[in-house]
Scaffold this motif. Structure first.
Motif: not given
Length: 189
Positions: A5-28
């Protein structure tokens, strides 16, 4: 980290971008992992599962090793499409509660990947063992052939000399016997 809960929305957005890229790499990785053009971690398309693979490891048609069918190690195959969509949307869909909910999904995906990894690992170990066994058989066959083809030259030379001496002794004995007969015939004449 996004589940805190202490992670900010901006922090979650950054984590989301990282997760998205990692999942793209999983597909690759799933798309690009192939052997001689045969994809190993998914079928020909990302929506299809990899077929069961059979490896010939011996001389008869029954000497095979088979992998598990249905491997689909990509986002859709591991049921991670919801996580990818939420991570891509940002903090509006990727709240701390949503991130906590996705943890079970990620754990299930990791367990599924580990099971496929164990299957491939055991198949690889079987193939390596079969190769080592074939190499040992080849070495043993060559050693047996060598024993059959190769002659112990020292022993055969000794046998040849022995037979030669016996032959010469026989020839000498025959000549002596003939000589004695001729001497007796001379005396009688």
């Amino acid at each position: 980290q996004a589940a805190t809960d202490t992670t900010s929305d901006e922090g979650r957005d950054a984590i989301g971008k990282d997760i998205n890229k990692l999942l793209d790499q999983l597909n690759n990785i799933a798309k690009q992992t192939n052997y001689n053009g045969t994809t190993l971690l998914q079928g020909a398309t990302s929506a299809s599962a990899a077929a069961q693979l059979t490896f010939q490891m011996g001389e008869t048609n029954a000497d095979t090793i088979t992998t598990t069918a249905g491997v689909r190690a990509n986002v859709s195959g591991l049921s991670l499409a919801g996580l990818k969509s939420a991570a891509k949307s940002g903090s509006t869909a990727f709240s701390a509660a949503a991130a906590r909910g996705f943890m079970a999904t990620v754990d299930t995906a990791i367990n599924t990947l580990n099971a496929w990894r164990a299957d491939f690992g055991s198949t690889q170990n079987q193939l390596e063992s079969a190769v080592r066994n074939q190499m040992t058989q080849q070495t043993n066959i060559k050693a047996a052939e060598s024993v059959i083809r190769d002659v112990d030259y020292a022993q055969e030379s000794a046998n040849f000399n022995k037979q030669n001496i016996i032959s010469q002794a026989g020839t000498y004995a025959m000549s002596q016997a003939n000589s004695i007969q001729q001497n007796v015939l001379r005396l009688l004449q």
